[in-house]
Design a protein around this motif. Structure first.
Motif, PDB file in Angstrom:
ATOM      1  N   TYR A 274       0.841  -1.207   0.000  1.00  0.00           N
ATOM      2  CA  TYR A 274       0.000   0.000   0.000  1.00  0.00           C
ATOM      3  C   TYR A 274       0.873   1.253   0.000  1.00  0.00           C
ATOM      4  O   TYR A 274       0.532   2.262  -0.620  1.00  0.00           O
ATOM      5  CB  TYR A 274      -0.913   0.000   1.232  1.00  0.00           C
ATOM      6  CG  TYR A 274      -1.855   1.186   1.295  1.00  0.00           C
ATOM      7  CD1 TYR A 274      -2.720   1.459   0.250  1.00  0.00           C
ATOM      8  CD2 TYR A 274      -1.877   2.017   2.412  1.00  0.00           C
ATOM      9  CE1 TYR A 274      -3.585   2.539   0.307  1.00  0.00           C
ATOM     10  CE2 TYR A 274      -2.733   3.101   2.473  1.00  0.00           C
ATOM     11  CZ  TYR A 274      -3.586   3.350   1.423  1.00  0.00           C
ATOM     12  OH  TYR A 274      -4.436   4.437   1.474  1.00  0.00           O
ATOM     13  N   GLY A 275       2.013   1.187   0.678  1.00  0.00           N
ATOM     14  CA  GLY A 275       2.952   2.308   0.639  1.00  0.00           C
ATOM     15  C   GLY A 275       3.488   2.537  -0.763  1.00  0.00           C
ATOM     16  O   GLY A 275       3.639   3.684  -1.204  1.00  0.00           O
ATOM     17  N   GLY A 276       3.806   1.441  -1.495  1.00  0.00           N
ATOM     18  CA  GLY A 276       4.269   1.587  -2.876  1.00  0.00           C
ATOM     19  C   GLY A 276       3.212   2.194  -3.771  1.00  0.00           C
ATOM     20  O   GLY A 276       3.508   3.069  -4.615  1.00  0.00           O
ATOM     21  N   TYR A 277       1.971   1.754  -3.615  1.00  0.00           N
ATOM     22  CA  TYR A 277       0.856   2.323  -4.393  1.00  0.00           C
ATOM     23  C   TYR A 277       0.677   3.804  -4.062  1.00  0.00           C
ATOM     24  O   TYR A 277       0.487   4.634  -4.967  1.00  0.00           O
ATOM     25  CB  TYR A 277      -0.417   1.544  -4.072  1.00  0.00           C
ATOM     26  CG  TYR A 277      -1.683   2.184  -4.579  1.00  0.00           C
ATOM     27  CD1 TYR A 277      -2.113   2.000  -5.893  1.00  0.00           C
ATOM     28  CD2 TYR A 277      -2.473   2.969  -3.736  1.00  0.00           C
ATOM     29  CE1 TYR A 277      -3.287   2.576  -6.356  1.00  0.00           C
ATOM     30  CE2 TYR A 277      -3.631   3.557  -4.186  1.00  0.00           C
ATOM     31  CZ  TYR A 277      -4.041   3.359  -5.496  1.00  0.00           C
ATOM     32  OH  TYR A 277      -5.201   3.949  -5.939  1.00  0.00           O
ATOM     33  N   SER A 278       0.745   4.160  -2.788  1.00  0.00           N
ATOM     34  CA  SER A 278       0.573   5.556  -2.378  1.00  0.00           C
ATOM     35  C   SER A 278       1.688   6.431  -2.933  1.00  0.00           C
ATOM     36  O   SER A 278       1.443   7.565  -3.365  1.00  0.00           O
ATOM     37  CB  SER A 278       0.547   5.651  -0.842  1.00  0.00           C
ATOM     38  OG  SER A 278      -0.512   4.892  -0.306  1.00  0.00           O
ATOM     39  N   PHE A 279       2.913   5.915  -2.930  1.00  0.00           N
ATOM     40  CA  PHE A 279       4.035   6.677  -3.473  1.00  0.00           C
ATOM     41  C   PHE A 279       3.834   6.924  -4.967  1.00  0.00           C
ATOM     42  O   PHE A 279       4.022   8.047  -5.459  1.00  0.00           O
ATOM     43  CB  PHE A 279       5.344   5.926  -3.235  1.00  0.00           C
ATOM     44  CG  PHE A 279       6.546   6.623  -3.807  1.00  0.00           C
ATOM     45  CD1 PHE A 279       7.194   7.604  -3.075  1.00  0.00           C
ATOM     46  CD2 PHE A 279       7.027   6.302  -5.071  1.00  0.00           C
ATOM     47  CE1 PHE A 279       8.304   8.265  -3.605  1.00  0.00           C
ATOM     48  CE2 PHE A 279       8.120   6.957  -5.607  1.00  0.00           C
ATOM     49  CZ  PHE A 279       8.767   7.936  -4.868  1.00  0.00           C
TER      50      PHE A 279
END
Length: 456
Positions: A65-70
């Motif tokens: 989810y952090g990768g998607y948000s970035f």
């Protein structure tokens, strides 16, 4: 001068204290009805976005989810420069031209804005694709695979922003919000549920679902704008010349919008580069929750924007002051209870909604919530300055806030991680609002806070 409209009989029967809550002018009455509809749309938007965030956070986990948000933050940053400040210009100049019944100028403005943004967004997207192909190492590991399909969002976001601005300029505030505020997150949520039902969800699937939802919202928005055009606008011929001030105003508004987005996304981008993707996921959850405190400010800003330009253009100062004061008090009444809930129950709320791994974002949520309290206490200062033609004053505030944000993120993130990013963003928000509140009093003589002390 026309006499003030008579109060309805049912209103005359109420006690004086309650009667004073009823809008005093026709302008305020119309704005109040629009406000009610906008409030429902914004509540729906926040609920749907919250549902999307909860679903993605739980299914993807903090790391993915952090990768998607970035990746989404990168795309949002790219979507602002291609707009060149034109959405704000389109909204303001459409409202001004409608007040002056200059329909040919509106046709010229819309056609010019759409052509410029379409061309620039396509060129920028292709250039970014080429850069990702040649140098994927410019982004953190795995980010290029998410940013590449997400680049389709750049023209969709940019053209959608201009379409929404055109509708708001015509005072079709509800129609201007519906596609992006309700349709896009609703279709995205439905697409994510379908993908989850047929298999496991990953970040790339989520990004492609976001692109599909944005395309559906864009088509609906184009149809709404086509239907909303006044009869005079349909019959008018396009003006021959473009006012010279448009380019200068668009450039300034582009800087304001670009720096605002950099200011809003700097924490996530710098956290992604300086710390782990899992920390980005935790921080994204805290920041998404803190945005709920802005419900009142977002709703009211959307409703009053065209009215600010209209009243300021027609020199109806008393009505403008009254509108701003009433708007600030509505913002305060809506936002304060949400802020208090987050300050008291941050940990259990994050754990209940997103899961136990996100409980560690409670301190960040409290810091961001405190900053948003200052935000809604200052009132709609940025909106008031920009829509009255003082965008250069707004630009000054954004420059100062962005510099403060970036420097503090560099200082705090390596040492404090998620809490450091939240502290940097909170101080930036406080700086921005304090400076613009003071500038609004100095330039316009209006106190945009709920107190409503107008100096001249």
């Amino acid at each position: 001068m026309n006499p003030p409209p008579a109060e309805p009989r049912w209103l005359q029967r109420l006690p004086p204290v309650l009667r004073r809550l009823w809008p005093a002018s026709d302008t305020e009455r119309r704005a109040s009805w629009t406000l009610a509809g906008s409030f429902l749309i914004r509540v729906s938007n926040l609920g749907l976005r919250f549902g999307v965030a909860v679903l993605l956070a739980r299914l993807l986990g903090p790391e993915e989810y952090g990768g998607y948000s970035f990746a989404l933050a990168v795309i949002m940053v790219l979507a602002i420069p291609v707009q060149l400040g034109l959405p704000r210009l389109v909204e303001r100049e459409t409202a001004r031209a409608q007040a002056q019944a200059n329909w040919g100028l509106i046709r010229l403005l819309w056609g010019w804005a759409f052509r410029v943004i379409l061309g620039f967004s396509v060129l920028l997207s292709l250039a970014c694709l080429l850069l990702l192909y040649l140098a994927p190492q410019l982004l953190p590991p795995g980010a290029a695979a998410l940013v590449a399909p997400g680049l389709l969002l750049v023209p969709l976001f940019a053209l959608g922003a201009v379409r929404a601005a055109a509708l708001r300029g015509l005072r079709r505030v509800i129609s201007g919000q519906l596609p992006d505020a309700v349709v896009l997150p609703l279709v995205l949520l439905a697409a994510l549920l379908v993908l989850t039902a047929f298999g496991s969800l990953n970040a790339r699937d989520a990004m492609l679902a976001h692109v599909a939802a944005a395309a559906v919202a864009f088509v609906l928005g184009a149809l709404l704008l086509h239907r909303a055009r006044p009869g005079e606008l349909r019959q008018a011929t396009t003006a021959d010349t473009r006012p010279a001030g448009w380019l200068g105003a668009a450039f300034t508004l582009a800087l304001v919008a670009g720096l605002q987005l950099v200011n809003n996304q700097a924490d996530i981008l710098m956290l992604g580069y300086l710390r782990s993707s899992a920390e980005v996921g935790v921080y994204r959850v805290a920041a998404s929750a803190a945005v709920l405190t802005l419900l009142g400010l977002q709703v009211v800003n959307t409703v009053i924007s065209p009215w600010i330009t209209r009243l300021y253009t027609q020199d109806r100062r008393a009505e403008l002051c009254s509108l701003v004061t009433r708007a600030s008090r509505i913002i305060f009444a809506i936002s304060l209870p949400v802020a208090l809930v987050f300050m008291v129950w941050a940990e259990p709320l994050l754990e209940f909604c997103f899961g136990e791994p996100y409980r560690s974002g409670a301190t960040a949520l409290r810091l961001l919530t405190l900053a948003q309290v200052v935000n809604f206490l200052a009132g709609p200062v940025g909106n008031l300055l920009t829509m009255s033609g003082h965008e250069r004053v707004t630009l000054l505030g954004v420059i100062v806030a962005t510099v403060v944000n970036v420097l503090l993120n560099l200082l705090f993130i390596p040492r404090y991680g998620v809490e450091g990013a939240a502290l940097a963003s909170a101080l930036s928000i406080v700086t921005w609002n304090t400076l613009l509140w003071w500038q609004t009093r100095r330039v316009l003589g209006i106190d945009a806070s709920p107190a409503g002390w107008h100096t001249r």
